[in-house]
Scaffold this active site. Structure first.
Site, PDB file in Angstrom:
ATOM      1  N   GLU A  70       0.802  -1.219   0.000  1.00  0.00           N
ATOM      2  CA  GLU A  70       0.000   0.000   0.000  1.00  0.00           C
ATOM      3  C   GLU A  70       0.837   1.273   0.000  1.00  0.00           C
ATOM      4  O   GLU A  70       0.509   2.229   0.706  1.00  0.00           O
ATOM      5  CB  GLU A  70      -0.919  -0.031   1.221  1.00  0.00           C
ATOM      6  CG  GLU A  70      -0.203   0.015   2.598  1.00  0.00           C
ATOM      7  CD  GLU A  70       0.152  -1.332   3.201  1.00  0.00           C
ATOM      8  OE1 GLU A  70       0.278  -2.307   2.429  1.00  0.00           O
ATOM      9  OE2 GLU A  70       0.309  -1.427   4.424  1.00  0.00           O
ATOM     10  N   HIS A  88      -8.243  -3.834  -1.195  1.00  0.00           N
ATOM     11  CA  HIS A  88      -7.461  -3.934   0.044  1.00  0.00           C
ATOM     12  C   HIS A  88      -6.408  -2.822   0.122  1.00  0.00           C
ATOM     13  O   HIS A  88      -6.336  -2.097   1.114  1.00  0.00           O
ATOM     14  CB  HIS A  88      -6.803  -5.316   0.119  1.00  0.00           C
ATOM     15  CG  HIS A  88      -5.975  -5.525   1.346  1.00  0.00           C
ATOM     16  ND1 HIS A  88      -6.473  -6.132   2.468  1.00  0.00           N
ATOM     17  CD2 HIS A  88      -4.700  -5.186   1.631  1.00  0.00           C
ATOM     18  CE1 HIS A  88      -5.530  -6.169   3.394  1.00  0.00           C
ATOM     19  NE2 HIS A  88      -4.437  -5.590   2.908  1.00  0.00           N
ATOM     20  N   GLU A  89      -5.609  -2.691  -0.928  1.00  0.00           N
ATOM     21  CA  GLU A  89      -4.527  -1.691  -0.893  1.00  0.00           C
ATOM     22  C   GLU A  89      -5.106  -0.278  -0.816  1.00  0.00           C
ATOM     23  O   GLU A  89      -4.578   0.585  -0.126  1.00  0.00           O
ATOM     24  CB  GLU A  89      -3.591  -1.844  -2.095  1.00  0.00           C
ATOM     25  CG  GLU A  89      -2.984  -3.238  -2.279  1.00  0.00           C
ATOM     26  CD  GLU A  89      -2.393  -3.848  -1.018  1.00  0.00           C
ATOM     27  OE1 GLU A  89      -1.928  -3.090  -0.143  1.00  0.00           O
ATOM     28  OE2 GLU A  89      -2.416  -5.083  -0.900  1.00  0.00           O
ATOM     29  N   HIS A 147      -6.120   0.654   2.634  1.00  0.00           N
ATOM     30  CA  HIS A 147      -4.989   1.065   3.471  1.00  0.00           C
ATOM     31  C   HIS A 147      -4.783   2.584   3.468  1.00  0.00           C
ATOM     32  O   HIS A 147      -4.125   3.111   4.370  1.00  0.00           O
ATOM     33  CB  HIS A 147      -3.703   0.403   2.988  1.00  0.00           C
ATOM     34  CG  HIS A 147      -3.400  -0.917   3.625  1.00  0.00           C
ATOM     35  ND1 HIS A 147      -3.304  -1.084   4.986  1.00  0.00           N
ATOM     36  CD2 HIS A 147      -3.143  -2.139   3.081  1.00  0.00           C
ATOM     37  CE1 HIS A 147      -2.997  -2.347   5.248  1.00  0.00           C
ATOM     38  NE2 HIS A 147      -2.907  -3.009   4.116  1.00  0.00           N
ATOM     39  N   GLU A 202      -3.706  -4.316   9.364  1.00  0.00           N
ATOM     40  CA  GLU A 202      -4.186  -5.339   8.430  1.00  0.00           C
ATOM     41  C   GLU A 202      -5.578  -5.870   8.759  1.00  0.00           C
ATOM     42  O   GLU A 202      -6.363  -6.132   7.857  1.00  0.00           O
ATOM     43  CB  GLU A 202      -3.178  -6.495   8.344  1.00  0.00           C
ATOM     44  CG  GLU A 202      -1.834  -6.084   7.744  1.00  0.00           C
ATOM     45  CD  GLU A 202      -1.931  -5.515   6.339  1.00  0.00           C
ATOM     46  OE1 GLU A 202      -3.008  -5.602   5.713  1.00  0.00           O
ATOM     47  OE2 GLU A 202      -0.920  -4.955   5.865  1.00  0.00           O
ATOM     48  N   ASP A 211       9.410 -10.163   9.807  1.00  0.00           N
ATOM     49  CA  ASP A 211       9.127 -10.978   8.611  1.00  0.00           C
ATOM     50  C   ASP A 211       8.847 -12.431   8.989  1.00  0.00           C
ATOM     51  O   ASP A 211       8.115 -13.131   8.291  1.00  0.00           O
ATOM     52  CB  ASP A 211      10.285 -10.916   7.613  1.00  0.00           C
ATOM     53  CG  ASP A 211      10.360  -9.559   6.902  1.00  0.00           C
ATOM     54  OD1 ASP A 211       9.300  -8.900   6.786  1.00  0.00           O
ATOM     55  OD2 ASP A 211      11.457  -9.171   6.493  1.00  0.00           O
TER      56      ASP A 211
HETATM   57 ZN    ZN Z   1      -2.653  -5.020   3.807  1.00  0.00          ZN
END
Ligand code: ZN
Length: 586
Positions: free
Chosen positions: A256, A280-281, A284, A303, A360
């Site tokens: 995003e 979704h992006e 954001h 998220e 990560d």
């Molecule tokens: Zn996301």
């Protein structure tokens, strides 16, 4: 001294740089960015300032500095000592060819095969490998940049374009300005042979020439998504919403980056069936970029909220049934993630504690899907109308701020007293797994699809003609629910009747190949080899390597593909594949 982020040397008691000016030369031969950053301390500052760096060669700084030795996750602390009244510090530096946040692609790894390509991925903590900075989401910055690239290539950033001009010796310089304050993980740069197509007065898609027409067609509906999102969450605060379609090695579905969402080309299904990732992006732009998690320990605030917002947009555009299918697909992904983290249940809480844990490695679907279910639990308990008002107030109150779970909790309690207790918020936030009584999402079509898949083990087969033409999301739901390991005859039936090997929709293709891989179905191995040799999206790569671990033939294929493809994988993709293969039996 107050370090507030387990993944950064950022100290909120020290002076804070709120603006950067970057001047970088993109060197494809050496695979480095070289140049300087000016960190501005508006109003003047003095004393010690700790910056994050990873793999950077510091050539010079305009203030006294000391570079500490490298820590495994954090990298090397760069300690500046500012003389009284310091307004800015210039640091000359160079990135490492192995910087995890930068992927340098050879021409062969692009669609056009003629020009090299570079893209960044700074989330979670890779901005420090691109620029020495206070690399914590609580330290927002504005930035200006000058990016010097070889002639014939175009640079784009998570910023507004501010002109371009020929540079020296056959080079070209692109200038950018980012007026809105962003966390460092949203710094983004890509350089390649790129073309743009306008989709609306405030949206343009960028891609390689070979992909641009397909991309413009696939994402043509973006303006109606922006309008729906504005109706739900308030005005779009970033001026432009542009998108960049990257080469297939991009490790995520989308990122995003503000003003310039980065997208995987696996979304180009040719039938607009995967544009939920764009929803979704785009979402954001409110949940994540406008109101940001303070650290990776509060990632669900980014998220979970965004998945919830994405499905609200889907519902507004395509209705309840479409949203229910989205929730069902997410449910299966959540169950798989809970299973994957069964040995480290603390990572299945929404509010995590990550000292000593690489973000990560903690990354999974849990903050996404469990988080979205928690937001839905709040929505249902409050009532949609009251909750929508709450969400707008939340966006307004914390706009351009980075907050913790505790701040969120206190704000819910303030606006909707008693709501956290009513949904047993602490079970969601501080306990592993999915709480009993988590929201369920029902639809008639979903029940039919589940019944079709559940009948498989008893020997019942769906009507192939009907299922072959079903919308992509329906076929994904069906395939997700089938047993993971099937006989060769069953695999052959699926492929012959549903034409699965030929699918251009990667969600369908990946579901099918996961079954084929776990079943050791060798007729699908060439398609598996082709996908794993070209596509770096971790959502597909990790489960396929996992599934190949089920049979000796699959493990042999995985090792063979990995040996040849690993050098072309993004660092994150390589790690995902390696960690899946590490669990193979000896
Ligand atoms: Zn996301």
């Amino acid at each position: 001294m107050a370090r507030v982020d387990p993944h950064s040397y950022f100290d909120d008691a020290q002076p804070r740089s709120t603006r950067w000016r970057l001047k970088l030369r993109v060197d494809f031969e050496r695979k480095v960015l070289a140049g300087e950053v000016v960190l501005f301390f508006d109003g003047g500052a003095s004393g010690v300032v700790d910056l994050d760096t990873k793999g950077l060669t510091i050539k010079h700084a305009s203030a006294p500095f000391e570079l500490a030795s490298e820590e495994p996750i954090l990298g090397s602390r760069l300690r500046l000592t500012l003389p009284a009244g310091t307004k800015d510090v210039t640091i000359a530096y160079e990135t490492s060819p192995s910087a995890a946040g930068l992927q340098w692609l050879s021409p062969e790894q692009t669609e056009g095969k003629k020009k090299p390509f570079l893209f960044s991925q700074c989330q979670a903590i890779h901005a420090r490998g691109v620029v020495p900075c206070q690399d914590s989401a609580g330290a927002r910055i504005r930035y200006a940049a000058e990016i010097d690239v070889p002639e014939g290539l175009t640079a784009v950033m998570s910023a507004g374009p501010d002109g371009d001009a020929p540079g020296e010796n056959g080079r070209h310089v692109f200038r950018f300005n980012m007026p809105q304050p962003i966390p460092s993980y949203l710094l983004a740069l890509a350089v390649g042979e790129l073309q743009g197509r306008d989709l609306s007065h405030r949206s343009r898609v960028w891609a390689e020439p070979a992909t641009i027409e397909k991309a413009a067609w696939e994402f043509a509906g973006v303006e109606s998504m922006i309008a729906k999102a504005e109706a739900l969450f308030g005005p779009y605060d970033w001026d432009r919403y542009d998108m960049l379609v990257l080469p297939p090695s991009f490790p995520y579905g989308g990122m995003e980056n503000p003003r310039m969402t980065f997208l995987t080309p696996t979304l180009l299904a040719g039938d607009r069936s995967l544009v939920d990732v764009v929803a979704h992006e785009l979402a954001h732009s409110w949940t994540g970029n406008l109101v940001t998690n303070a650290t990776a320990e509060h990632f669900w605030l980014n998220e979970g909220f965004t998945v919830w917002a994405e499905r609200r947009i889907l519902k507004a555009l395509h209705g309840d049934e479409a949203a229910a299918l989205g929730w069902a697909i997410g449910q299966r992904e959540l169950e798989e993630a809970l299973e994957r983290f069964s040995d480290t249940p603390a990572l299945t809480c929404l509010r995590t504690h990550l000292t000593g844990v690489d973000p990560d490695d903690a990354f999974s679907n849990i903050p996404y899907e469990k988080g979205a279910r928690f937001v839905t639990a709040l929505e249902r308990a409050a009532g949609t109308k009251a909750f929508d008002e709450f969400v707008k107030a939340y966006m307004k109150r914390f706009r351009f701020q980075s907050i913790t779970t505790e701040t969120f909790y206190a704000f819910v309690e303030e606006k909707l007293p008693g709501l956290p207790a009513k949904v047993h918020a602490s079970a969601w936030l501080d306990k592993p797994g999915l709480p009993a009584g988590a929201p369920r999402f029902v639809s008639a079509r979903l029940d039919e699809l589940n019944a079709l898949a559940d009948g498989w083990a008893a020997g019942r087969r769906p009507d192939p003609a009907a299922l072959r033409q079903a919308p992509a999301a329906e076929l994904v739901v069906f395939l997700q629910r089938l047993p993971r390991e099937l006989s060769a005859a069953d695999c052959a039936w699926l492929d012959a009747n549903l034409k699965l090997n030929e699918r251009g929709n990667y969600e369908i293709l990946a579901q099918w190949l996961a079954i084929a891989a776990a079943s050791g179905y060798e007729p699908a191995f060439p398609r598996l080899r082709a996908l794993l040799s070209s596509v770096g999206r971790m959502k597909y790569v990790r489960p396929l390597y996992q599934a190949l671990g089920k049979t000796p033939a699959g493990r042999a294929l995985a090792r063979e593909v990995f040996a040849s493809a690993a050098p072309t994988y993004h660092a994150l993709t390589r790690r995902a594949a390696e960690s899946a293969m590490a669990k193979y039996p000896a």
